[in-house]
Design an enzyme around this catalytic site. Structure first.
Site, short mmCIF file in Angstrom:
data_model
loop_
_atom_site.label_atom_id
_atom_site.label_comp_id
_atom_site.label_asym_id
_atom_site.label_seq_id
_atom_site.Cartn_x
_atom_site.Cartn_y
_atom_site.Cartn_z
N ASP A 57 0.84 -1.20 0.00
CA ASP A 57 0.00 0.00 0.00
C ASP A 57 0.87 1.25 0.00
O ASP A 57 0.36 2.37 -0.09
CB ASP A 57 -1.02 -0.01 1.15
CG ASP A 57 -0.36 0.07 2.51
OD1 ASP A 57 0.87 -0.05 2.61
OD2 ASP A 57 -1.10 0.25 3.51
N SER A 58 2.21 1.07 0.05
CA SER A 58 3.14 2.18 -0.21
C SER A 58 2.87 2.77 -1.60
O SER A 58 3.28 3.89 -1.90
CB SER A 58 4.59 1.71 -0.10
OG SER A 58 4.79 0.52 -0.84
N ASP A 96 -1.14 -6.31 -0.40
CA ASP A 96 -1.18 -5.61 0.88
C ASP A 96 -2.60 -5.10 1.12
O ASP A 96 -3.11 -4.29 0.33
CB ASP A 96 -0.20 -4.43 0.81
CG ASP A 96 0.31 -4.01 2.16
OD1 ASP A 96 -0.02 -4.66 3.16
OD2 ASP A 96 1.08 -3.03 2.20
N LYS A 126 -1.09 -9.51 2.94
CA LYS A 126 -0.40 -9.01 4.14
C LYS A 126 -1.35 -8.03 4.83
O LYS A 126 -2.06 -7.29 4.15
CB LYS A 126 0.90 -8.29 3.76
CG LYS A 126 1.58 -7.61 4.95
CD LYS A 126 2.95 -7.08 4.61
CE LYS A 126 2.96 -5.69 4.01
NZ LYS A 126 2.37 -4.65 4.89
N GLU A 128 -1.56 -5.35 8.53
CA GLU A 128 -0.81 -4.74 9.63
C GLU A 128 -1.48 -5.00 10.97
O GLU A 128 -2.71 -5.00 11.06
CB GLU A 128 -0.69 -3.22 9.40
CG GLU A 128 0.09 -2.86 8.16
CD GLU A 128 0.23 -1.35 7.96
OE1 GLU A 128 -0.16 -0.57 8.85
OE2 GLU A 128 0.75 -0.96 6.89
N GLU A 195 8.97 -3.96 10.80
CA GLU A 195 9.37 -2.67 10.22
C GLU A 195 9.87 -1.72 11.31
O GLU A 195 9.19 -1.49 12.33
CB GLU A 195 8.18 -2.04 9.46
CG GLU A 195 8.55 -0.67 8.88
CD GLU A 195 7.59 -0.15 7.82
OE1 GLU A 195 6.65 -0.87 7.44
OE2 GLU A 195 7.80 0.99 7.37
O1 KIV Z 1 3.42 -1.08 1.68
C1 KIV Z 1 4.58 -1.49 1.74
O2 KIV Z 1 5.39 -1.28 0.84
C2 KIV Z 1 4.98 -2.25 2.92
C3 KIV Z 1 6.42 -2.55 3.08
C4 KIV Z 1 7.10 -1.34 3.57
C5 KIV Z 1 6.65 -3.72 3.97
O3 KIV Z 1 4.16 -2.57 3.72
#
Ligand code: KIV
Length: 289
Positions: A57-58, A96, A126, A128, A195
């Site tokens: 989600d970056s 994510d 993934k 959080e 992280e």
């Molecule tokens: O969104 C992302 O790129 C991440 C990584 C920093 C692990 O969650």
């Protein structure tokens, strides 16, 4: 997902599986993971032999220009997940889960996780959070979807954390992170992102759990590493976190190429003859007569 080992060959690589992740940890081999958001980048890193690609989600910050990761939606994530899945055939693909796609109820969490596999071409998801996400993790896994956890600095909680700050720096916070890691392992997560936590804590946690840890800003004692690709390539101009190793300066390269192009157009050096479509003299004469 058909095989259990990770090949480092760039051609005919076998598909990387969650089981292969575990086996790499058991063999003491480091897992290499990167983020990708589009087809050509995913293809290049897959051909280079990357073990796993995270459609992170970056995306919100480094590709869509938002201030943080909170605004990105499921539909936007799926749009990019599909592009990545068309480019990468061997790496384990992890989608994510964006903010508010798994926090409201376990039912929504399962539904949205399923969309990553059904509509996004991902192999796993993934999300959080630690103990507060254990129910969601269990529910998603019981639907047959592998889950990667993510603790430490969890960017979707940026407002609760008071900024993008390192975590686990006190004994009490470190103890809580270790407990969270064990809870996520017990809930069935196949792997865990750590992280921005102290390196000695990340190494300690990695030794205490059987699932592979993937570090970002968490030192060399993790079982694998992940970086945001736009940071690694020098493509994100706003800031570069301390833990990033920049392997290229694509932003500068792009500036240079664009400036050269503009100059070539203005000075009429481009297009040259070799960039031009020709027409036979006969056809031309017929046309102008
Ligand atoms: O969104 C992302 O790129 C991440 C990584 C920093 C692990 O969650």
């Amino acid at each position: 997902m058909s095989t259990t080992t990770i090949s480092t060959s760039t051609s005919q690589r076998k598909k990387v599986t969650t089981l292969a992740f575990r086996q790499k940890k058991e063999r003491g081999e480091a897992i290499a993971m990167l983020t990708a958001y589009d087809y050509p980048t995913a293809m290049a890193m897959d051909r280079a032999g990357i073990d796993s690609i995270l459609v992170g989600d970056s995306l919100a910050m480094v590709a869509l220009g938002y201030e943080n990761t909170l605004p990105v939606t499921m539909d936007e994530m799926l749009h990019h997940a599909r592009a990545v899945s068309r480019g990468a055939k061997s790496a384990l693909l992890v989608g994510d889960m964006p903010f508010m796609s798994y926090q409201i109820s376990t039912e929504e969490a399962v539904r949205n996780a399923g969309r990553f596999l059904q509509q996004g071409g991902m192999d796993a998801v993934k999300l959080e959070g630690g103990r507060e996400r254990a129910d969601a993790v269990r529910a998603i896994i019981s639907a047959g979807i592998p889950v990667m956890g993510h603790i430490g600095l969890t960017p979707q909680s940026v407002h609760q954390l008071g900024g993008f700050r390192a975590q686990g720096k006190t004994a009490a916070a470190a103890k809580r992170l270790l407990e969270d890691a064990k809870i996520l392992e017990d809930a069935g997560a196949f792997s865990l992102v750590l992280e921005s936590v102290p390196a000695r804590l990340a190494e300690f946690i990695s030794k205490q759990i059987s699932i592979p840890t993937i570090g970002i800003g968490a030192g060399a004692g993790c079982d694998g590493q992940v970086l945001v690709t736009n940071d690694l390539l020098g493509l994100f101009d706003r800031f570069t976190p301390k833990f990033v190793k920049q392997y290229a300066n694509f932003h500068a390269e792009m500036n240079k190429a664009f400036a050269e192009y503009i100059d070539d157009v203005e000075t009429k050096k481009f297009p040259a003859v070799e960039h031009t479509v020709e027409m036979s003299d006969d056809e031309w004469n017929e046309f102008v007569k």
